[in-house]
Scaffold this motif. Structure first.
Motif, mmCIF file in Angstrom:
data_model
loop_
_atom_site.group_PDB
_atom_site.id
_atom_site.type_symbol
_atom_site.label_atom_id
_atom_site.label_comp_id
_atom_site.label_asym_id
_atom_site.label_seq_id
_atom_site.Cartn_x
_atom_site.Cartn_y
_atom_site.Cartn_z
ATOM 1 N N VAL A 124 -5.278 -21.678 -41.881
ATOM 2 C CA VAL A 124 -5.022 -22.137 -40.512
ATOM 3 C C VAL A 124 -3.538 -22.439 -40.402
ATOM 4 O O VAL A 124 -3.009 -23.284 -41.133
ATOM 5 C CB VAL A 124 -5.854 -23.390 -40.171
ATOM 6 C CG1 VAL A 124 -5.636 -23.782 -38.713
ATOM 7 C CG2 VAL A 124 -7.340 -23.138 -40.438
ATOM 8 N N VAL A 125 -2.864 -21.747 -39.496
ATOM 9 C CA VAL A 125 -1.415 -21.877 -39.385
ATOM 10 C C VAL A 125 -1.022 -22.989 -38.414
ATOM 11 O O VAL A 125 -0.213 -23.858 -38.744
ATOM 12 C CB VAL A 125 -0.777 -20.544 -38.968
ATOM 13 C CG1 VAL A 125 0.740 -20.688 -38.816
ATOM 14 C CG2 VAL A 125 -1.100 -19.460 -40.004
ATOM 15 N N GLU A 126 -1.566 -22.989 -37.232
ATOM 16 C CA GLU A 126 -1.364 -24.066 -36.261
ATOM 17 C C GLU A 126 -2.687 -24.298 -35.537
ATOM 18 O O GLU A 126 -3.395 -23.340 -35.224
ATOM 19 C CB GLU A 126 -0.286 -23.700 -35.226
ATOM 20 C CG GLU A 126 1.134 -23.693 -35.768
ATOM 21 C CD GLU A 126 2.170 -23.391 -34.696
ATOM 22 O OE1 GLU A 126 3.329 -23.768 -34.891
ATOM 23 O OE2 GLU A 126 1.820 -22.766 -33.662
ATOM 24 N N ALA A 127 -3.001 -25.570 -35.272
ATOM 25 C CA ALA A 127 -4.246 -25.865 -34.565
ATOM 26 C C ALA A 127 -4.211 -27.289 -34.039
ATOM 27 O O ALA A 127 -3.857 -28.215 -34.778
ATOM 28 C CB ALA A 127 -5.453 -25.691 -35.482
ATOM 29 N N VAL A 171 -1.451 -24.964 -43.047
ATOM 30 C CA VAL A 171 0.007 -25.031 -43.075
ATOM 31 C C VAL A 171 0.439 -26.384 -42.504
ATOM 32 O O VAL A 171 0.138 -26.686 -41.338
ATOM 33 C CB VAL A 171 0.627 -23.884 -42.249
ATOM 34 C CG1 VAL A 171 2.147 -23.984 -42.251
ATOM 35 C CG2 VAL A 171 0.163 -22.541 -42.804
ATOM 36 N N PRO A 172 1.098 -27.223 -43.279
ATOM 37 C CA PRO A 172 1.503 -28.539 -42.762
ATOM 38 C C PRO A 172 2.575 -28.407 -41.694
ATOM 39 O O PRO A 172 3.347 -27.443 -41.678
ATOM 40 C CB PRO A 172 2.032 -29.261 -44.008
ATOM 41 C CG PRO A 172 2.500 -28.160 -44.903
ATOM 42 C CD PRO A 172 1.569 -27.006 -44.658
ATOM 43 N N GLY A 173 2.615 -29.379 -40.789
ATOM 44 C CA GLY A 173 3.608 -29.328 -39.724
ATOM 45 C C GLY A 173 4.073 -30.704 -39.319
ATOM 46 O O GLY A 173 3.599 -31.728 -39.821
ATOM 47 N N SER A 174 4.980 -30.739 -38.372
ATOM 48 C CA SER A 174 5.555 -31.990 -37.903
ATOM 49 C C SER A 174 4.502 -32.834 -37.182
ATOM 50 O O SER A 174 3.756 -32.319 -36.340
ATOM 51 C CB SER A 174 6.712 -31.713 -36.942
ATOM 52 O OG SER A 174 7.091 -32.902 -36.273
ATOM 53 N N PRO A 175 4.439 -34.134 -37.470
ATOM 54 C CA PRO A 175 3.506 -35.004 -36.749
ATOM 55 C C PRO A 175 3.844 -35.126 -35.273
ATOM 56 O O PRO A 175 3.035 -35.639 -34.488
ATOM 57 C CB PRO A 175 3.650 -36.351 -37.470
ATOM 58 C CG PRO A 175 4.976 -36.304 -38.137
ATOM 59 C CD PRO A 175 5.209 -34.868 -38.495
ATOM 60 N N ARG A 196 -5.705 -33.687 -44.961
ATOM 61 C CA ARG A 196 -6.232 -35.010 -45.300
ATOM 62 C C ARG A 196 -7.672 -34.934 -45.774
ATOM 63 O O ARG A 196 -8.121 -35.726 -46.608
ATOM 64 C CB ARG A 196 -6.137 -35.942 -44.084
ATOM 65 C CG ARG A 196 -4.779 -36.565 -43.886
ATOM 66 C CD ARG A 196 -4.842 -37.701 -42.868
ATOM 67 N NE ARG A 196 -5.108 -37.202 -41.537
ATOM 68 C CZ ARG A 196 -4.168 -36.838 -40.673
ATOM 69 N NH1 ARG A 196 -2.894 -36.918 -41.026
ATOM 70 N NH2 ARG A 196 -4.487 -36.405 -39.473
ATOM 71 N N GLN A 197 -8.429 -33.951 -45.230
ATOM 72 C CA GLN A 197 -9.834 -33.800 -45.604
ATOM 73 C C GLN A 197 -10.029 -32.980 -46.879
ATOM 74 O O GLN A 197 -11.161 -32.780 -47.315
ATOM 75 C CB GLN A 197 -10.605 -33.141 -44.465
ATOM 76 C CG GLN A 197 -10.679 -33.976 -43.198
ATOM 77 C CD GLN A 197 -11.395 -33.239 -42.087
ATOM 78 O OE1 GLN A 197 -12.454 -32.656 -42.290
ATOM 79 N NE2 GLN A 197 -10.827 -33.256 -40.896
ATOM 80 N N GLY A 198 -8.943 -32.487 -47.470
ATOM 81 C CA GLY A 198 -9.059 -31.787 -48.743
ATOM 82 C C GLY A 198 -8.682 -30.327 -48.728
ATOM 83 O O GLY A 198 -8.770 -29.659 -49.770
ATOM 84 N N ALA A 199 -8.266 -29.795 -47.584
ATOM 85 C CA ALA A 199 -7.822 -28.408 -47.551
ATOM 86 C C ALA A 199 -6.548 -28.262 -48.381
ATOM 87 O O ALA A 199 -5.734 -29.179 -48.478
ATOM 88 C CB ALA A 199 -7.559 -27.952 -46.112
ATOM 89 N N ALA A 200 -6.378 -27.088 -48.984
ATOM 90 C CA ALA A 200 -5.172 -26.829 -49.771
ATOM 91 C C ALA A 200 -3.981 -26.622 -48.843
ATOM 92 O O ALA A 200 -4.115 -26.084 -47.738
ATOM 93 C CB ALA A 200 -5.372 -25.589 -50.639
ATOM 94 N N VAL A 201 -2.814 -27.069 -49.291
ATOM 95 C CA VAL A 201 -1.581 -26.849 -48.536
ATOM 96 C C VAL A 201 -1.149 -25.394 -48.707
ATOM 97 O O VAL A 201 -1.169 -24.849 -49.809
ATOM 98 C CB VAL A 201 -0.462 -27.793 -49.033
ATOM 99 C CG1 VAL A 201 0.871 -27.425 -48.394
ATOM 100 C CG2 VAL A 201 -0.820 -29.238 -48.735
#
Length: 365
Positions: free
Chosen positions: A226-229, A252-256, A269-274
């Motif tokens: 998942v890239v953006e959601a 994919v991590p992103g800006s808060p 946070r739920q355990g998905a890989a970065v």
């Protein structure tokens, strides 16, 4: 069960799959119970009567099924039933598998390792660039890239993999172009990649069809990125279904500060890989050995007498509530053999007294 269907059996398989009140769970149980779609079709009116349905379900006639098959043939599309050897193993392993799929394009892509890349429709330029680069890297590494042909991230992933292997899974039929501005992309995927759908070839998608599409996207892939959601998005449904199916989930991590990053950050946070690139995808897939042939259907005991079957069906109905519960939990709570409970659930769905979620859990209606 793997077999070649005759033309008549294929037509009956399609008729059963399109019958009112029959979803993938009930379809699978009816095929296991009766062995042939023609016998299941013949049994449906009596099953509906016994389960309390006011009128028999609408069963498409042979001419209606032939019309759908001819429609697909005119488009150059092909119907693949879940029992046929060409049916992709990833979908065969779903619980339950879709009864059938329509395909348009290069079917060999169904049998290559695949990774799904999904994300926001209103995607940032940076997100689209990341999706293109990741998809291209996956293609060079030998993976087919699966997505849903939506705007934004999906379209970027498809554009990057037209030469290496692109599969677009649609909520509508294989000829349903949505969004309309992707008409050219649809044509190029059909010519160089593959389009897949559970729906009739020219069927136009509605909102309720997209969770089914998302389930197929996850089912075809070994991992979903998942890239953006945003927090409420179809991409998160795809991620949840992938996790339920035992697939790997990466985000994919992103800006808060960006709402489009909140869904991905929550997945992490739920355990998905970065996921910061293809190396992260390859790392989580190191232990994946591919899909093997699905297990054979479990042994089916002799059917219950009508009175006993009626009593069990009502006992199972009493265990249902508006909160979805797994079939395993219902079997455990009922104390009855699994095959008999599944038959009761099929009758309750046929009567419109329960509905199954995309993940196969049951809830009262």
């Amino acid at each position: 069960m793997t077999l070649r269907l005759t033309d008549a059996a294929r037509r009956d398989w399609l008729r059963l799959a399109r019958t009112e009140g029959i979803g993938p769970v009930s379809f699978r149980d009816l095929i296991h119970r009766y062995g042939e779609p023609s016998l299941a079709l013949a049994a449906l009116p009596d099953l509906a009567r016994r389960s309390g349905r006011a009128a028999p379900p609408r069963i498409p006639g042979p001419a209606e099924a032939d019309a759908e098959l001819e429609q697909g043939a005119r488009l150059g599309a092909r119907l693949i039933a879940a029992c046929e050897p060409e049916f992709p193993l990833g979908l065969a392993h779903l619980d339950p598998p879709p009864p059938l799929i329509w395909t348009l394009g290069d079917e060999t892509l169904l049998h290559r390792p695949a990774v799904a890349v999904v994300g926001a429709r209103v995607a940032s330029a940076a997100g689209q660039r990341f999706a293109r680069e990741l998809a291209a890297d996956l293609g060079r590494a030998g993976f087919v890239v699966v997505s849903g042909m939506a705007r934004g991230i999906d379209g970027a992933a498809h554009e990057a993999t037209l030469d290496s292997g692109a599969i677009a899974v649609l909520g509508g039929g294989v000829a349903d172009i949505y969004p309309p501005q992707h008409a050219d992309l649809h044509a190029r995927i059909a010519a160089r990649g593959l389009i897949v759908s559970e729906s009739a070839p020219t069927y136009s998608a509605t909102a309720r069809d997209f969770p089914r599409r998302n389930r197929l996207i996850a089912g075809l892939a070994r991992a979903v990125v998942v890239v953006e959601a945003e927090i409420r998005s179809g991409s998160l449904i795809t991620a949840r279904l992938a996790a339920e199916q035992g697939r790997e989930v990466l985000a994919v991590p992103g800006s808060p500060l960006d709402p489009r990053a909140k869904g991905c950050n929550d997945l992490i946070r739920q355990g998905a890989a970065v996921c910061e690139g293809i190396d992260d995808v390859l790392r989580v897939l190191e232990g994946f050995r591919g899909f093997e042939a699905p297990p054979a259907p479990e042994f089916r005991p002799e059917p219950l007498a009508e009175r006993e079957a009626d009593a069990l069906r009502e006992r199972v109905a009493a265990l249902l509530s508006p909160t979805p519960v797994s079939r395993d939990e219902l079997i455990r709570a009922s104390g009855a053999p699994a095959a008999h409970v599944l038959a009761a659930l099929a009758e309750l769905e046929l009567a419109g007294r329960l509905e199954f979620t995309a993940g196969g859990a049951a809830a009262s209606v």
